[in-house]
Motif scaffolding. Structure first.
Motif, PDB file in Angstrom:
ATOM      1  N   PRO A 150       0.828  -1.210   0.000  1.00 51.79           N
ATOM      2  CA  PRO A 150       0.000   0.000   0.000  1.00 51.79           C
ATOM      3  C   PRO A 150       0.867   1.269   0.000  1.00 51.79           C
ATOM      4  O   PRO A 150       2.028   1.253   0.409  1.00 51.79           O
ATOM      5  N   TYR A 151       0.275   2.342  -0.465  1.00 49.85           N
ATOM      6  CA  TYR A 151       0.932   3.644  -0.474  1.00 49.85           C
ATOM      7  C   TYR A 151       0.538   4.440   0.773  1.00 49.85           C
ATOM      8  O   TYR A 151      -0.597   4.340   1.249  1.00 49.85           O
ATOM      9  N   ILE A 152       1.483   5.235   1.248  1.00 48.19           N
ATOM     10  CA  ILE A 152       1.194   6.236   2.271  1.00 48.19           C
ATOM     11  C   ILE A 152       1.638   7.578   1.722  1.00 48.19           C
ATOM     12  O   ILE A 152       2.817   7.788   1.439  1.00 48.19           O
ATOM     13  N   MET A 153       0.679   8.460   1.514  1.00 53.43           N
ATOM     14  CA  MET A 153       0.949   9.797   0.995  1.00 53.43           C
ATOM     15  C   MET A 153       1.046  10.763   2.167  1.00 53.43           C
ATOM     16  O   MET A 153       0.089  10.913   2.940  1.00 53.43           O
ATOM     17  N   ILE A 154       2.192  11.417   2.285  1.00 53.80           N
ATOM     18  CA  ILE A 154       2.431  12.363   3.381  1.00 53.80           C
ATOM     19  C   ILE A 154       2.338  13.769   2.810  1.00 53.80           C
ATOM     20  O   ILE A 154       3.149  14.168   1.975  1.00 53.80           O
ATOM     21  N   MET A 155       1.326  14.511   3.225  1.00 48.85           N
ATOM     22  CA  MET A 155       1.065  15.841   2.686  1.00 48.85           C
ATOM     23  C   MET A 155       1.396  16.893   3.741  1.00 48.85           C
ATOM     24  O   MET A 155       0.634  17.085   4.698  1.00 48.85           O
ATOM     25  N   ASP A 156       2.528  17.546   3.554  1.00 47.23           N
ATOM     26  CA  ASP A 156       3.003  18.529   4.529  1.00 47.23           C
ATOM     27  C   ASP A 156       2.393  19.908   4.254  1.00 47.23           C
ATOM     28  O   ASP A 156       2.077  20.246   3.114  1.00 47.23           O
ATOM     29  N   GLU A 157       2.262  20.711   5.315  1.00 44.18           N
ATOM     30  CA  GLU A 157       1.647  22.049   5.251  1.00 44.18           C
ATOM     31  C   GLU A 157       0.330  21.982   4.482  1.00 44.18           C
ATOM     32  O   GLU A 157       0.029  22.796   3.612  1.00 44.18           O
ATOM     33  N   PHE A 158      -0.481  20.988   4.873  1.00 45.41           N
ATOM     34  CA  PHE A 158      -1.714  20.700   4.142  1.00 45.41           C
ATOM     35  C   PHE A 158      -2.712  21.858   4.198  1.00 45.41           C
ATOM     36  O   PHE A 158      -3.550  22.010   3.306  1.00 45.41           O
ATOM     37  N   GLN A 159      -2.619  22.704   5.235  1.00 43.50           N
ATOM     38  CA  GLN A 159      -3.551  23.827   5.314  1.00 43.50           C
ATOM     39  C   GLN A 159      -3.392  24.790   4.140  1.00 43.50           C
ATOM     40  O   GLN A 159      -4.304  25.557   3.828  1.00 43.50           O
ATOM     41  N   ASP A 160      -2.247  24.718   3.453  1.00 43.76           N
ATOM     42  CA  ASP A 160      -2.014  25.615   2.317  1.00 43.76           C
ATOM     43  C   ASP A 160      -2.874  25.267   1.112  1.00 43.76           C
ATOM     44  O   ASP A 160      -2.909  26.022   0.128  1.00 43.76           O
ATOM     45  N   ILE A 161      -3.597  24.155   1.185  1.00 47.83           N
ATOM     46  CA  ILE A 161      -4.547  23.806   0.130  1.00 47.83           C
ATOM     47  C   ILE A 161      -5.611  24.890  -0.012  1.00 47.83           C
ATOM     48  O   ILE A 161      -6.214  25.059  -1.079  1.00 47.83           O
ATOM     49  N   GLN A 162      -5.803  25.672   1.049  1.00 43.57           N
ATOM     50  CA  GLN A 162      -6.823  26.719   1.022  1.00 43.57           C
ATOM     51  C   GLN A 162      -6.491  27.830   0.024  1.00 43.57           C
ATOM     52  O   GLN A 162      -7.367  28.619  -0.335  1.00 43.57           O
ATOM     53  N   LYS A 163      -5.243  27.871  -0.416  1.00 46.14           N
ATOM     54  CA  LYS A 163      -4.878  28.834  -1.453  1.00 46.14           C
ATOM     55  C   LYS A 163      -5.636  28.557  -2.752  1.00 46.14           C
ATOM     56  O   LYS A 163      -5.772  29.439  -3.592  1.00 46.14           O
ATOM     57  N   LEU A 164      -6.127  27.326  -2.905  1.00 41.26           N
ATOM     58  CA  LEU A 164      -6.849  26.943  -4.119  1.00 41.26           C
ATOM     59  C   LEU A 164      -8.338  26.753  -3.876  1.00 41.26           C
ATOM     60  O   LEU A 164      -9.045  26.192  -4.716  1.00 41.26           O
ATOM     61  N   ASN A 165      -8.827  27.207  -2.729  1.00 35.95           N
ATOM     62  CA  ASN A 165     -10.236  27.011  -2.424  1.00 35.95           C
ATOM     63  C   ASN A 165     -11.153  27.688  -3.426  1.00 35.95           C
ATOM     64  O   ASN A 165     -12.282  27.252  -3.653  1.00 35.95           O
ATOM     65  N   GLY A 166     -10.677  28.789  -4.044  1.00 37.75           N
ATOM     66  CA  GLY A 166     -11.479  29.456  -5.056  1.00 37.75           C
ATOM     67  C   GLY A 166     -11.739  28.571  -6.260  1.00 37.75           C
ATOM     68  O   GLY A 166     -12.665  28.804  -7.035  1.00 37.75           O
ATOM     69  N   GLU A 167     -10.925  27.541  -6.410  1.00 44.36           N
ATOM     70  CA  GLU A 167     -11.085  26.595  -7.515  1.00 44.36           C
ATOM     71  C   GLU A 167     -11.693  25.286  -7.025  1.00 44.36           C
ATOM     72  O   GLU A 167     -11.618  24.254  -7.704  1.00 44.36           O
ATOM     73  N   ASN A 168     -12.281  25.315  -5.853  1.00 38.12           N
ATOM     74  CA  ASN A 168     -12.992  24.157  -5.294  1.00 38.12           C
ATOM     75  C   ASN A 168     -12.084  22.937  -5.126  1.00 38.12           C
ATOM     76  O   ASN A 168     -12.526  21.792  -5.171  1.00 38.12           O
ATOM     77  N   PHE A 169     -10.801  23.188  -4.906  1.00 45.14           N
ATOM     78  CA  PHE A 169      -9.812  22.112  -4.878  1.00 45.14           C
ATOM     79  C   PHE A 169      -9.994  21.203  -3.668  1.00 45.14           C
ATOM     80  O   PHE A 169      -9.834  19.984  -3.757  1.00 45.14           O
ATOM     81  N   GLU A 170     -10.311  21.777  -2.526  1.00 43.30           N
ATOM     82  CA  GLU A 170     -10.465  20.992  -1.308  1.00 43.30           C
ATOM     83  C   GLU A 170     -11.566  19.942  -1.470  1.00 43.30           C
ATOM     84  O   GLU A 170     -11.397  18.776  -1.086  1.00 43.30           O
ATOM     85  N   ASN A 171     -12.705  20.358  -2.038  1.00 40.92           N
ATOM     86  CA  ASN A 171     -13.809  19.423  -2.276  1.00 40.92           C
ATOM     87  C   ASN A 171     -13.410  18.327  -3.249  1.00 40.92           C
ATOM     88  O   ASN A 171     -13.727  17.144  -3.048  1.00 40.92           O
ATOM     89  N   LEU A 172     -12.716  18.720  -4.308  1.00 44.95           N
ATOM     90  CA  LEU A 172     -12.315  17.752  -5.331  1.00 44.95           C
ATOM     91  C   LEU A 172     -11.356  16.711  -4.770  1.00 44.95           C
ATOM     92  O   LEU A 172     -11.512  15.500  -5.005  1.00 44.95           O
ATOM     93  N   LEU A 173     -10.364  17.150  -3.998  1.00 48.95           N
ATOM     94  CA  LEU A 173      -9.393  16.229  -3.413  1.00 48.95           C
ATOM     95  C   LEU A 173     -10.079  15.234  -2.489  1.00 48.95           C
ATOM     96  O   LEU A 173      -9.847  14.027  -2.565  1.00 48.95           O
ATOM     97  N   ARG A 174     -10.947  15.730  -1.638  1.00 51.86           N
ATOM     98  CA  ARG A 174     -11.662  14.866  -0.696  1.00 51.86           C
ATOM     99  C   ARG A 174     -12.553  13.858  -1.431  1.00 51.86           C
ATOM    100  O   ARG A 174     -12.608  12.679  -1.057  1.00 51.86           O
ATOM    101  N   SER A 175     -13.233  14.297  -2.486  1.00 48.48           N
ATOM    102  CA  SER A 175     -14.153  13.417  -3.210  1.00 48.48           C
ATOM    103  C   SER A 175     -13.429  12.251  -3.862  1.00 48.48           C
ATOM    104  O   SER A 175     -14.027  11.185  -4.085  1.00 48.48           O
ATOM    105  N   HIS A 176     -12.143  12.412  -4.150  1.00 55.73           N
ATOM    106  CA  HIS A 176     -11.373  11.329  -4.772  1.00 55.73           C
ATOM    107  C   HIS A 176     -10.714  10.423  -3.738  1.00 55.73           C
ATOM    108  O   HIS A 176     -10.839   9.194  -3.820  1.00 55.73           O
ATOM    109  N   ILE A 177     -10.010  11.004  -2.766  1.00 57.46           N
ATOM    110  CA  ILE A 177      -9.226  10.147  -1.874  1.00 57.46           C
ATOM    111  C   ILE A 177     -10.110   9.328  -0.936  1.00 57.46           C
ATOM    112  O   ILE A 177      -9.655   8.314  -0.394  1.00 57.46           O
TER     113      ILE A 177
END
Length: 373
Positions: A150-177
């Motif tokens: 199995p894979y383990i994806m380590i996402m550092d400074e994950f709160q910086d995803i909010q820089k792309l919230n205007g592009e609905n990125f947070e929702n898209l990432l969650r809907s896939h993983i």
């Protein structure tokens, strides 16, 4: 050789303790669960994760580290995320072929630098990046993972995803993983208030999607033992009470404990003297003098009210929004203080720990105390 290390990823013998935290990280991810690990800057988060990664890889997991600080657009995410995956692969041509077949509209190009090191670049056949294209990249780890590895994806400074919230990125990432069966996620962050909001607020996409774990200060007893042992290996004595004083001066922050200990070691190694409070104070003041210009620039960029609030916080950091605190330090309305505080946190100067606001850098706090109020 200096027995103390800071500023880089700390490994043995410089890394110490955190056994309980490391075991919890490994156990949670091995159990098939996602995990959030939050801690203020300089608490040794990355060094701890590197240690956990080694144990997980020895147990048969495929660990990939990715830093969201490098992300500023969908395109930059695709490039950085894909490179992080490619760099861990043994057969680059095979992964490039799979990528080209699976992710339409993006062509990875393999080249070699002057030193012979492989380099990956990307060309985009479309002007804009579709959600389907981005989703395919997000799903790559699941496509590559095996039940047996199995894979383990380590996402550092994950709160910086909010820089792309205007592009609905947070929702898209969650809907896939959320559909990934053979990939587990470790989310890291140092801006704790932002990270906690992402995983504990019911209106956020990642609400309750992972276990939450905080990384606190190092245990006092083990830290004192570490300091005494490391100094003694160079023939330098330091007793328990003096070690505790060193920890206090360093704000009990792992990075600054090693930093200050390193400065003290350099000042006494030739004389072989026993470390005392005066030596610690001298080394502490020397660091402030060396960083004076840097601290001045940080301070000078702040608004007048932020400076005023910093002077108050250097004295005490509890109950700062109370009427008594405002009267004592001549502060304005609570809303004004809250706005100034948000700016100080955003700039990384102040961290909130439980019910107290503290300086991220204990040397900067002392610099503020030196200034006229």
């Amino acid at each position: 050789m200096n027995p103390f290390s800071y500023g880089t990823i700390v490994t043995e013998p410089y890394f110490f303790n955190r056994v309980e935290e490391k075991d919890k990280i490994v156990k949670t991810l091995k159990g098939g669960n996602n995990l959030v690990l939050y801690a203020p800057r300089r608490f040794g988060k990355t060094s701890l994760i590197v240690k956990a990664m080694k144990e997980l890889e020895n147990a048969g997991y495929f660990c990939v580290y990715f830093d969201f600080m490098t992300v500023y657009s969908k395109e930059s995410f695709i490039k950085s995320y894909s490179r992080a995956l490619f760099e861990k692969q043994g057969n680059l041509k095979k992964i490039l072929r799979l990528f080209s077949e699976y992710v339409k509209g993006i062509k990875p190009v393999l080249s070699y630098g002057e030193n012979g090191k492989p380099e990956i670049s990307f060309t985009f056949s479309e002007m804009s990046i579709s959600d389907d294209m981005l989703g395919k990249v997000i799903d790559l780890p699941e496509k590559l993972a095996l039940k047996s590895k199995p894979y383990i994806m380590i996402m550092d400074e994950f709160q910086d995803i909010q820089k792309l919230n205007g592009e609905n990125f947070e929702n898209l990432l969650r809907s896939h993983i959320q559909h990934h069966q053979n990939v587990h996620y470790l989310f890291l962050g140092s801006r704790t208030h932002l990270l906690m909001e992402m995983f504990t607020r019911s209106n956020r996409p990642f609400y309750n999607s992972a276990s939450v774990m905080g990384l606190g200060p190092l245990p006092k007893h083990e830290t004192i033992e570490f300091l005494m042992r490391r100094f003694s290996e160079s023939g330098i004595q330091i007793d328990k009470e003096t070690s505790e004083y060193l920890m206090h001066k360093a704000g009990n922050i792992p990075y600054y404990i090693q930093f200050l200990a390193s400065e003290i070691w350099q000042s006494v190694i030739d004389s072989g003297k026993k470390v005392d409070h005066e030596m610690i104070d001298e080394s502490f003041d020397k660091v402030i003098d060396l960083k004076n210009d840097y601290y001045f620039e940080m301070y000078d960029r702040l608004s007048r009210y932020q400076k005023k609030l910093l002077h108050a916080l250097a004295q005490e950091g509890r109950n700062i929004f109370s009427r008594e605190y405002a009267l004592k330090y001549h502060l304005s309305a609570t809303s004004t203080t809250q706005k100034a505080m948000n700016g100080l946190i955003e700039n990384g100067l102040i961290e909130k720990q439980e019910n107290e606001y503290i300086f991220s850098d204990p040397f900067f706090r002392q610099y503020i105390l030196r200034l006229p109020a």
